[in-house]
Design a protein around this motif. Structure first.
Motif, PDB file in Angstrom:
ATOM      1  N   PHE A  30       0.835  -1.205   0.000  1.00 27.01           N
ATOM      2  CA  PHE A  30       0.000   0.000   0.000  1.00 27.01           C
ATOM      3  C   PHE A  30       0.870   1.255   0.000  1.00 27.01           C
ATOM      4  CE2 PHE A  30      -3.099  -2.870   2.404  1.00 27.01           C
ATOM      5  CZ  PHE A  30      -3.750  -3.241   1.246  1.00 27.01           C
ATOM      6  N   ASN A  33       2.166   1.926  -3.470  1.00 30.37           N
ATOM      7  CA  ASN A  33       1.152   2.527  -4.332  1.00 30.37           C
ATOM      8  C   ASN A  33       0.886   3.978  -3.952  1.00 30.37           C
ATOM      9  OD1 ASN A  33      -0.557   0.645  -6.356  1.00 30.37           O
ATOM     10  ND2 ASN A  33       0.305  -0.602  -4.702  1.00 30.37           N
ATOM     11  N   ILE A  82      -6.157   5.262  -0.523  1.00 33.20           N
ATOM     12  CA  ILE A  82      -5.033   4.407  -0.142  1.00 33.20           C
ATOM     13  C   ILE A  82      -4.699   4.588   1.338  1.00 33.20           C
ATOM     14  CG2 ILE A  82      -2.539   4.071  -0.407  1.00 33.20           C
ATOM     15  CD1 ILE A  82      -3.952   2.686  -2.567  1.00 33.20           C
ATOM     16  N   MET A  86      -4.806   1.786   4.283  1.00 28.40           N
ATOM     17  CA  MET A  86      -3.662   1.536   5.162  1.00 28.40           C
ATOM     18  C   MET A  86      -4.079   1.520   6.630  1.00 28.40           C
ATOM     19  SD  MET A  86      -0.683   3.760   3.236  1.00 28.40           S
ATOM     20  CE  MET A  86       0.635   3.273   4.340  1.00 28.40           C
ATOM     21  N   ASP A  89      -5.598  -1.805   7.177  1.00 31.72           N
ATOM     22  CA  ASP A  89      -4.522  -2.802   7.227  1.00 31.72           C
ATOM     23  C   ASP A  89      -3.893  -2.832   8.620  1.00 31.72           C
ATOM     24  OD1 ASP A  89      -2.320  -4.540   5.979  1.00 31.72           O
ATOM     25  OD2 ASP A  89      -1.173  -2.813   6.701  1.00 31.72           O
ATOM     26  N   CYS A 109      -5.575  -7.280  -1.525  1.00 32.95           N
ATOM     27  CA  CYS A 109      -4.713  -6.098  -1.645  1.00 32.95           C
ATOM     28  C   CYS A 109      -4.790  -5.492  -3.043  1.00 32.95           C
ATOM     29  CB  CYS A 109      -3.262  -6.475  -1.317  1.00 32.95           C
ATOM     30  SG  CYS A 109      -2.985  -6.888   0.419  1.00 32.95           S
ATOM     31  N   VAL A 113      -6.566  -1.771  -3.936  1.00 30.96           N
ATOM     32  CA  VAL A 113      -5.714  -0.777  -4.591  1.00 30.96           C
ATOM     33  C   VAL A 113      -6.305  -0.392  -5.941  1.00 30.96           C
ATOM     34  CG1 VAL A 113      -3.487  -0.446  -5.736  1.00 30.96           C
ATOM     35  CG2 VAL A 113      -3.562  -1.318  -3.404  1.00 30.96           C
ATOM     36  N   SER A 116      -9.124   1.906  -5.362  1.00 33.06           N
ATOM     37  CA  SER A 116      -8.628   3.236  -4.984  1.00 33.06           C
ATOM     38  C   SER A 116      -8.216   4.034  -6.210  1.00 33.06           C
ATOM     39  CB  SER A 116      -7.438   3.097  -4.023  1.00 33.06           C
ATOM     40  OG  SER A 116      -7.812   2.445  -2.828  1.00 33.06           O
TER      41      SER A 116
END
Length: 257
Positions: A30, A33, A82, A86, A89, A109, A113, A116
């Motif tokens: 993450f 990205n 994102i 996170m 996560d 994941c 992403v 996002s």
């Protein structure tokens, strides 16, 4: 120089995460990205600044301005999502560590992403269409060093700006949704962290979470000030300062995470 520093710092993050096998985890996936989005985010502004510096000309075409608005708003939306992912996560890692690998698997994941990035682009497109559906008359001087919506609103002569306020409303709704998700995640995170018996474990968990929360808060706070503040004919020092924080400082402090 500030833009180059932000660009280089994020390129370093991407390179390290790509090359270091120990960093092939969801958290760093993450972060990679996020840094990639911020590389694109900063790169939107740099080319025009370089051209203007070399030619001593501050001109930008309507198409170029529209592209800047589209890309900046897209990467802004993507960044917020994102950063929200996170926080989730970190919630799973701290509150449900035994189920972490099952919940945050590779497919999940990649999916979150992709959502996002896609949501950011969709928001950027809506925002750009709303902005350039207005009519502009009188001064064609943008009181900012790049094309942003508040500056364009200040030179618009449209009385009915339903489209732009609709897109701003969508942005506020998405921003509030992400903010609530982050607050809820960190409520459970801190409730769990405070029960950790060892000082080392407590310090490590707090450090990781506080730094991420700092980046998220700074990004959201500066974005809200820029996009929700009523446009003024004579921009103040804060009107010029906050875009610098928003476009440079927030991407540059990803290294903290």
């Amino acid at each position: 120089m500030m833009y180059m520093a932000a660009l280089i710092s994020n390129l370093i993050i991407i390179t390290l995460i790509t090359l270091d096998l120990q960093l092939q985890t969801p958290m760093y996936f993450f972060l990679k990205n996020l840094s990639l989005m911020d590389v694109f985010f900063v790169s939107v502004i740099i080319p025009n600044l370089i051209v203007n510096s070399l030619t001593h000309n501050n001109f930008i075409s309507i198409l170029g301005c529209a592209v800047q608005v589209l890309l900046l708003s897209s990467f802004t939306g993507g960044d917020v999502f994102i950063l929200t992912v996170m926080s989730y996560d970190r919630y799973v890692a701290i509150c449900s560590p035994l189920h972490y690998d099952a919940i945050m698997n590779d497919s999940v994941c990649v999916l979150v992403v992709s959502i996002s990035w896609g949501t950011g682009v969709l928001f950027g497109a809506i925002y750009t269409v709303g902005t350039f559906s207005m009519s502009f008359c009188g001064s064609n001087v943008i009181p900012q060093f790049f094309c942003d919506v508040p500056s364009l609103l200040s030179i618009s002569c449209s009385k009915m700006v339903l489209a732009i306020y609709t897109s701003i409303g969508i942005g506020v709704f998405l921003g509030m949704f992400c903010f609530i998700c982050v607050v809820v995640s960190y409520f459970y995170i801190f409730s769990t962290v405070l029960k950790i018996p060892t000082t080392k474990g407590l310090s490590k968990a707090f450090t990781t979470c506080i730094l991420h929360l700092t980046v998220f808060t700074m990004f959201i706070a500066t974005a809200c000030f820029i996009f929700l503040k009523a446009p003024s004919e004579e921009p103040s020092i804060t009107d010029r300062l906050f875009p610098v924080i928003y476009t440079v400082l927030s991407p540059a402090i990803n290294l903290l995470i």
